[in-house]
Design an enzyme around this catalytic site. Structure first.
Site, PDB file in Angstrom:
ATOM      1  N   SER A 161       0.810  -1.219   0.000  1.00 16.92           N
ATOM      2  CA  SER A 161       0.000   0.000   0.000  1.00 16.92           C
ATOM      3  C   SER A 161       0.844   1.270   0.000  1.00 16.92           C
ATOM      4  O   SER A 161       0.352   2.336  -0.381  1.00 16.92           O
ATOM      5  CB  SER A 161      -0.955   0.015   1.197  1.00 16.92           C
ATOM      6  OG  SER A 161      -0.239  -0.035   2.416  1.00 16.92           O
ATOM      7  N   ASP A 409      -2.757   6.826  11.750  1.00 18.38           N
ATOM      8  CA  ASP A 409      -1.991   6.235  10.655  1.00 18.38           C
ATOM      9  C   ASP A 409      -0.687   7.014  10.532  1.00 18.38           C
ATOM     10  O   ASP A 409      -0.663   8.135  10.019  1.00 18.38           O
ATOM     11  CB  ASP A 409      -2.779   6.306   9.346  1.00 18.38           C
ATOM     12  CG  ASP A 409      -2.019   5.681   8.168  1.00 18.38           C
ATOM     13  OD1 ASP A 409      -0.848   5.305   8.353  1.00 18.38           O
ATOM     14  OD2 ASP A 409      -2.603   5.585   7.074  1.00 18.38           O
ATOM     15  N   HIS A 412       1.378   5.627   6.275  1.00 18.02           N
ATOM     16  CA  HIS A 412       1.124   6.211   4.955  1.00 18.02           C
ATOM     17  C   HIS A 412       1.327   7.724   5.022  1.00 18.02           C
ATOM     18  O   HIS A 412       1.551   8.283   6.095  1.00 18.02           O
ATOM     19  CB  HIS A 412      -0.292   5.857   4.496  1.00 18.02           C
ATOM     20  CG  HIS A 412      -0.515   4.382   4.381  1.00 18.02           C
ATOM     21  ND1 HIS A 412      -1.006   3.625   5.427  1.00 18.02           N
ATOM     22  CD2 HIS A 412      -0.283   3.531   3.364  1.00 18.02           C
ATOM     23  CE1 HIS A 412      -1.072   2.355   5.051  1.00 18.02           C
ATOM     24  NE2 HIS A 412      -0.633   2.272   3.799  1.00 18.02           N
TER      25      HIS A 412
END
Length: 435
Positions: A161, A409, A412
């Site tokens: 990802s 998060d 990312h």
């Protein structure tokens, strides 16, 4: 116990212990809902499990705390530093008043989970830093010039990802000249292809989080019901079948190797990592990553592909004061200096393996005239703990409660954000190679 299950449910409701069971069930459902919200699909980019830091809450706890700090500060030498050229990967972040090339309003490829400003992030200074290599300037990506150079060419970003996060940034930066049109996606939107029609320039993103063949037992929310089955001596055909046809490839892996996994070689079980319910030898994720990475590099060199291959280094996450599921957060609002942020133990191990294997592969590739380079974004990324969505992975996470507990998060990257500098470096390496 079996007889109790045959009781009339009305009688059971009178039992106080049954009330406790009801409460427990409701709590589990609420946790499940939180995970679903965390990994809910966005409009533009589809439902691939979007956070490798969600390891396997259904299997067992890790053998050691992944937030354990290393004793060594990873101020490492950059891996791909060509003699006679300015080293793009050694430098500092300097403040810049220049606005990003795009915004979430101008780029259709920004995924909801990385759309930090739209989701309510209040600070914007993280957008006003540029990477400055020591001894030279890193040119900003010139989308028009680059697209002209890429006429009739094809690119592929291959990995997990983070690679998808990377290609989103790439598409957004090029969208300042032309929007790419989606030409293909598979059923689960894991593999996708876009075309810049005016230039016949094709961009792929290929889902291959381990680069080796693997059976992965995760649902759409990244929840595992069994260990990964990883075949160390086989490549994932997702990327090898496209390998010879690409003009440029950006491969990467790393984070997924820390998940619970059973390892196979020659169709025989070698051992496992974090498979506590199995009577198997502990093989160690570091040995598996080293073996797969070495196999991938040897395959690239032996294949002598027509195109240029970039191996993108791993990048550390920036959870502080805990992990993703234990209150870890990334609250900083600006870059740090070298030595101010220490990577966790897992990232340190992955990084050390790369420092050991990648320079050797580069030297061997150079001897054989193979187009292999390393996009070493480790150092620049380490200094940007401010560049992640944090709680703003979610839309307006504090709208209802100012002190709400929100899963962060810190892996990312916000779009736009520091990840855009990866493409400045990448395109500069390509341009240098064409001159």
């Amino acid at each position: 116990m079996v007889r109790k299950m045959g009781y009339d449910w009305k009688i059971l409701l009178k039992n106080k212990y049954y009330h406790y069971a009801i409460k427990l069930g409701v709590s589990v459902l609420l946790v499940g809902l939180a995970f679903r919200l965390l990994y809910d699909r966005s409009y533009d980019f589809s439902p691939v499990s979007d956070a490798p830091f969600l390891q396997d809450h259904q299997i067992s706890a890790p053998p050691f705390n992944s937030q354990q700090k290393s004793d060594q500060i990873p101020a490492r030498e950059s891996i791909d530093n060509r003699e006679g050229q300015c080293n793009l990967f050694a430098g500092d972040w300097v403040h810049s008043p220049i606005e990003p090339l795009y915004t979430y309003k101008t780029c259709r490829y920004v995924e909801d989970h990385q759309n930090c400003l739209k989701n309510g992030r209040p600070d914007t200074d993280y957008l006003h830093w540029r990477w400055k290599p020591h001894g030279c300037e890193l040119p900003r990506l010139n989308a028009g010039r680059f697209l002209e150079l890429m006429r009739n060419k094809s690119w592929a970003f291959i990995g997990d990802s983070i690679s998808r996060n990377h290609v989103q940034s790439f598409l957004c930066m090029l969208s300042t000249v032309e929007n790419a049109v989606e030409a293909y996606h598979d059923e689960k939107y894991k593999n996708r292809r876009w075309v810049f029609a005016s230039y016949n320039f094709t961009v792929w993103v290929i889902w291959s989080p381990l680069l080796a063949e693997a059976a992965i037992f995760e649902d759409i929310n990244g929840v595992s019901n069994s260990e990964i089955e990883l075949y160390l001596d086989r490549f994932d055909k997702n990327w090898t079948e496209l390998f010879e046809s690409m003009d440029y490839m950006v491969l990467s892996t790393g984070k997924w190797f820390t998940k619970p996994t059973i390892y196979y070689e020659n169709d025989t079980v070698l051992g496992c990592h974090r498979c506590y319910t199995k009577n198997l030898t502990d093989f160690g994720f570091n040995r598996a990553y080293e073996r797969v990475l070495n196999n991938v590099l040897e395959y690239i060199i032996a294949s002598n592909p027509k195109g240029m291959v970039f191996y993108r280094s791993s990048v550390p996450d920036h959870f502080e004061n805990g992990d993703w599921d234990s209150g870890g957060a990334c609250k900083r609002t600006g870059p740090v200096k070298a030595g101010e942020f220490v990577v966790n133990e897992l990232d340190r191990i992955i990084g050390e393996i790369e420092v050991e294997l990648l320079p050797k592969a580069l030297a061997k590739a150079s001897e054989k005239g193979v187009g292999l380079r390393v996009l070493d974004v480790w150092g620049a990324s380490l200094l940007r703990p401010d560049g992640h969505p944090g709680p703003y992975r979610f839309f307006q996470p504090f709208a209802k409660e100012e002190n709400a507990t929100v899963i962060n998060d810190c892996l990312h990257w916000c779009l736009p954000g520091p990840i855009d500098s990866w493409n400045d470096m990448l395109v500069e390496m390509v341009v240098r190679g064409l001159e």
